[in-house]
Design a protein around this motif. Structure first.
Motif, PDB file in Angstrom:
ATOM      1  N   VAL A   6       0.860  -1.190   0.000  1.00 11.52           N
ATOM      2  CA  VAL A   6       0.000   0.000   0.000  1.00 11.52           C
ATOM      3  C   VAL A   6       0.889   1.230   0.000  1.00 11.52           C
ATOM      4  CG1 VAL A   6      -1.815   1.266   1.183  1.00 11.52           C
ATOM      5  CG2 VAL A   6      -1.768  -1.247   1.297  1.00 11.52           C
ATOM      6  N   PHE A   7       0.773   2.063  -1.029  1.00 13.38           N
ATOM      7  CA  PHE A   7       1.532   3.309  -1.116  1.00 13.38           C
ATOM      8  C   PHE A   7       0.647   4.472  -0.672  1.00 13.38           C
ATOM      9  CE2 PHE A   7       4.404   0.719  -3.392  1.00 13.38           C
ATOM     10  CZ  PHE A   7       5.599   1.406  -3.599  1.00 13.38           C
ATOM     11  N   LEU A  20      -2.616   1.539   9.588  1.00 14.73           N
ATOM     12  CA  LEU A  20      -2.147   0.862   8.381  1.00 14.73           C
ATOM     13  C   LEU A  20      -0.893   0.042   8.684  1.00 14.73           C
ATOM     14  CD1 LEU A  20      -2.284   0.476   5.265  1.00 14.73           C
ATOM     15  CD2 LEU A  20      -0.800   2.483   5.084  1.00 14.73           C
ATOM     16  N   GLN A  21       0.062   0.655   9.366  1.00 18.00           N
ATOM     17  CA  GLN A  21       1.325  -0.016   9.652  1.00 18.00           C
ATOM     18  C   GLN A  21       1.164  -1.190  10.627  1.00 18.00           C
ATOM     19  OE1 GLN A  21       3.316   3.777  10.706  1.00 18.00           O
ATOM     20  NE2 GLN A  21       4.906   3.176   9.253  1.00 18.00           N
ATOM     21  N   LEU A  65      -1.716  -2.629  -9.691  1.00 21.09           N
ATOM     22  CA  LEU A  65      -2.663  -1.844  -8.893  1.00 21.09           C
ATOM     23  C   LEU A  65      -4.063  -2.451  -8.896  1.00 21.09           C
ATOM     24  CD1 LEU A  65      -2.846   0.751  -7.200  1.00 21.09           C
ATOM     25  CD2 LEU A  65      -3.526   1.963  -9.286  1.00 21.09           C
ATOM     26  N   ARG A  66      -4.626  -2.590  -7.694  1.00 22.09           N
ATOM     27  CA  ARG A  66      -5.956  -3.180  -7.544  1.00 22.09           C
ATOM     28  C   ARG A  66      -6.989  -2.192  -7.024  1.00 22.09           C
ATOM     29  NH1 ARG A  66      -4.427  -8.088  -3.762  1.00 22.09           N
ATOM     30  NH2 ARG A  66      -6.705  -8.248  -3.605  1.00 22.09           N
ATOM     31  N   VAL A  67      -6.546  -1.216  -6.240  1.00 20.99           N
ATOM     32  CA  VAL A  67      -7.513  -0.306  -5.629  1.00 20.99           C
ATOM     33  C   VAL A  67      -6.869   1.046  -5.330  1.00 20.99           C
ATOM     34  CG1 VAL A  67      -7.008  -1.235  -3.314  1.00 20.99           C
ATOM     35  CG2 VAL A  67      -9.150   0.010  -3.716  1.00 20.99           C
ATOM     36  N   ILE A  68      -7.662   2.108  -5.541  1.00 21.51           N
ATOM     37  CA  ILE A  68      -7.303   3.473  -5.147  1.00 21.51           C
ATOM     38  C   ILE A  68      -8.385   3.941  -4.177  1.00 21.51           C
ATOM     39  CG2 ILE A  68      -6.903   5.850  -5.884  1.00 21.51           C
ATOM     40  CD1 ILE A  68      -6.476   4.693  -8.746  1.00 21.51           C
ATOM     41  N   VAL A  69      -7.975   4.418  -3.022  1.00 25.58           N
ATOM     42  CA  VAL A  69      -8.947   4.987  -2.082  1.00 25.58           C
ATOM     43  C   VAL A  69      -8.597   6.450  -1.850  1.00 25.58           C
ATOM     44  CG1 VAL A  69     -10.116   4.786   0.125  1.00 25.58           C
ATOM     45  CG2 VAL A  69      -9.215   2.733  -0.983  1.00 25.58           C
ATOM     46  N   THR A 298      -8.779   6.904   8.875  1.00 29.41           N
ATOM     47  CA  THR A 298      -8.991   5.537   9.341  1.00 29.41           C
ATOM     48  C   THR A 298      -9.936   4.790   8.413  1.00 29.41           C
ATOM     49  OG1 THR A 298      -8.584   6.176  11.641  1.00 29.41           O
ATOM     50  CG2 THR A 298      -9.804   4.132  11.281  1.00 29.41           C
ATOM     51  N   LYS A 299     -10.959   5.479   7.918  1.00 28.72           N
ATOM     52  CA  LYS A 299     -11.898   4.862   6.982  1.00 28.72           C
ATOM     53  C   LYS A 299     -11.190   4.449   5.698  1.00 28.72           C
ATOM     54  CE  LYS A 299     -15.975   3.739   5.294  1.00 28.72           C
ATOM     55  NZ  LYS A 299     -16.736   2.571   5.832  1.00 28.72           N
ATOM     56  N   VAL A 300     -10.259   5.266   5.225  1.00 29.08           N
ATOM     57  CA  VAL A 300      -9.480   4.921   4.036  1.00 29.08           C
ATOM     58  C   VAL A 300      -8.698   3.631   4.274  1.00 29.08           C
ATOM     59  CG1 VAL A 300      -7.537   5.604   2.576  1.00 29.08           C
ATOM     60  CG2 VAL A 300      -9.310   7.274   3.135  1.00 29.08           C
ATOM     61  N   VAL A 301      -8.029   3.557   5.412  1.00 32.86           N
ATOM     62  CA  VAL A 301      -7.243   2.363   5.730  1.00 32.86           C
ATOM     63  C   VAL A 301      -8.143   1.129   5.787  1.00 32.86           C
ATOM     64  CG1 VAL A 301      -5.831   1.237   7.490  1.00 32.86           C
ATOM     65  CG2 VAL A 301      -5.461   3.659   6.941  1.00 32.86           C
ATOM     66  N   GLU A 302      -9.269   1.241   6.460  1.00 38.13           N
ATOM     67  CA  GLU A 302     -10.197   0.114   6.574  1.00 38.13           C
ATOM     68  C   GLU A 302     -10.696  -0.325   5.205  1.00 38.13           C
ATOM     69  OE1 GLU A 302     -11.960   1.293  11.001  1.00 38.13           O
ATOM     70  OE2 GLU A 302     -13.094   1.779   9.191  1.00 38.13           O
ATOM     71  N   THR A 303     -10.933   0.648   4.323  1.00 42.09           N
ATOM     72  CA  THR A 303     -11.417   0.327   2.978  1.00 42.09           C
ATOM     73  C   THR A 303     -10.345  -0.390   2.166  1.00 42.09           C
ATOM     74  OG1 THR A 303     -12.900   2.240   3.007  1.00 42.09           O
ATOM     75  CG2 THR A 303     -12.368   1.309   0.857  1.00 42.09           C
ATOM     76  N   VAL A 304      -9.111   0.112   2.221  1.00 39.71           N
ATOM     77  CA  VAL A 304      -8.007  -0.523   1.507  1.00 39.71           C
ATOM     78  C   VAL A 304      -7.855  -1.977   1.944  1.00 39.71           C
ATOM     79  CG1 VAL A 304      -5.483  -0.608   1.337  1.00 39.71           C
ATOM     80  CG2 VAL A 304      -6.672   1.547   0.968  1.00 39.71           C
ATOM     81  N   LEU A 305      -7.825  -2.207   3.238  1.00 41.53           N
ATOM     82  CA  LEU A 305      -7.634  -3.553   3.760  1.00 41.53           C
ATOM     83  C   LEU A 305      -8.786  -4.474   3.350  1.00 41.53           C
ATOM     84  CD1 LEU A 305      -6.315  -2.736   7.358  1.00 41.53           C
ATOM     85  CD2 LEU A 305      -4.988  -3.318   5.318  1.00 41.53           C
ATOM     86  N   ALA A 306     -10.009  -3.942   3.377  1.00 44.24           N
ATOM     87  CA  ALA A 306     -11.170  -4.755   3.018  1.00 44.24           C
ATOM     88  C   ALA A 306     -11.152  -5.150   1.544  1.00 44.24           C
ATOM     89  CB  ALA A 306     -12.457  -3.993   3.341  1.00 44.24           C
TER      90      ALA A 306
END
Length: 318
Positions: A6-7, A20-21, A65-69, A298-306
């Motif tokens: 994740v960049f 995220l970390q 690349l699979r997802v951009i949030v 935090t919502k961005v991180v949760e979305t990326v992980l999901a």
């Protein structure tokens, strides 16, 4: 098998980055990492804000690349068609910024009406200001026209009613006929009616082909000479040359912009506009409260992980 990478291309609150970390399922590359420029070849996921533009050329290079949030609502800085063609998911954080953007909107209205920024600048310059010559304008019982009946517009309307006890006019050709049933308001089907009758005009629409230069010279001609224009949405909705003319010729009382065509705004780009004391310009900080940056980051991180785990998310756009 290696972990997805994740960049993080734009600034995020430290609390969101910690989350995220702390995830054992991904590797995080932050902005101060020497590898950050290699995101096109290495990224499985991107976390961005408005600062970064993702073009078709970028997406063509980003084979993994699979997802951009995107933190925030607007995604006009991402080439959505190219993302769709490449099978890259794009998500945002709708409604997360609504409270803080609405709060800034009301603050800017008051600052213009009571000439706060103007008077502060004059005092700081050493001028002896004669207070009887710098009367402000009360917003009590005044009418606000809200253009765009989404989450932010609704909260602005509620705050206006609670704080100013004023009337509300709403315009949105795309909102349901049952929108805002809990708010006392007058809904118009013609934007011109709102412009004629409002003391404060607040813009809360996305930048699209239909909203580009929505407010230009003919619209300024319809406004009251005592009107205040607020844009906490997107640059490009207001024709800035027409705004310069309206302010310079005192066709309106004042304007406040938190979104401009050139961002971040510079004195070079806005030299003429900034000569007007009845203008306030802030650098797109509507969502910039500590509380909102933690929550939306935090919502961005949760979305990326999901998404990387293959889960369905409600905030996915494509």
């Amino acid at each position: 098998m290696s972990k997805p990478t994740v960049f993080v291309l734009d600034p995020y609150h430290s609390e969101a980055l910690k989350k995220l970390q702390a995830s054992p399922s991904v590797e995080a590359v932050l902005r101060d990492d020497a590898r950050i420029s290699q995101w096109r070849s290495e990224a499985d996921a991107l976390m961005i804000r408005s600062e970064t533009r993702i073009t078709a050329a970028d997406l063509n290079e980003a084979k993994k690349l699979r997802v951009i949030v995107k933190q925030g609502v607007g995604v006009d800085n991402i080439d959505l068609e190219a993302a769709k063609e490449r099978g890259v998911a794009v998500c945002n954080t709708p409604a997360m910024n609504s409270e803080s953007v609405a709060e800034l909107t009301i603050a800017l209205a008051l600052c213009i009406a009571r000439r706060i920024a103007e008077l502060d600048r004059r005092v700081r310059s050493g001028e002896a200001v004669n207070r009887s010559h710098v009367l402000g304008m009360s917003l009590y019982k005044k009418t606000i026209g809200v253009v765009g009946m989404g989450n932010i517009g609704k909260i602005v309307a509620k705050k206006w009613k609670a704080a100013m006890d004023g009337d509300i006019i709403a315009y949105d050709p795309f909102a349901s006929e049952h929108a805002w049933t809990e708010i006392e308001h007058r809904r118009v089907t013609d934007l011109n009616d709102l412009l004629r009758d409002s003391d404060v005009i607040s813009l809360h629409v996305p930048l699209t082909k239909g909203t580009k230069n929505m407010i230009r010279k003919p619209q300024f001609e319809l406004m009251k000479s005592s009107a205040i224009l607020l844009n906490c949405a997107r640059g490009g909705i207001v024709d800035e040359d027409a705004l310069l003319n309206a302010l310079s010729e005192k066709k309106i009382y004042g304007a406040a912009l938190d979104a401009m065509e050139t961002e971040p705004p510079t004195t070079e780009a806005y030299r003429e506009l900034l000569k007007n004391g009845n203008l306030i310009m802030t650098p797109h900080v509507g969502g910039n409260t500590v509380e909102n940056q933690i929550a939306s980051g935090t919502k961005v991180v949760e979305t990326v992980l999901a998404v990387l785990e293959g889960e369905e998310v409600s905030n996915r756009l494509i």
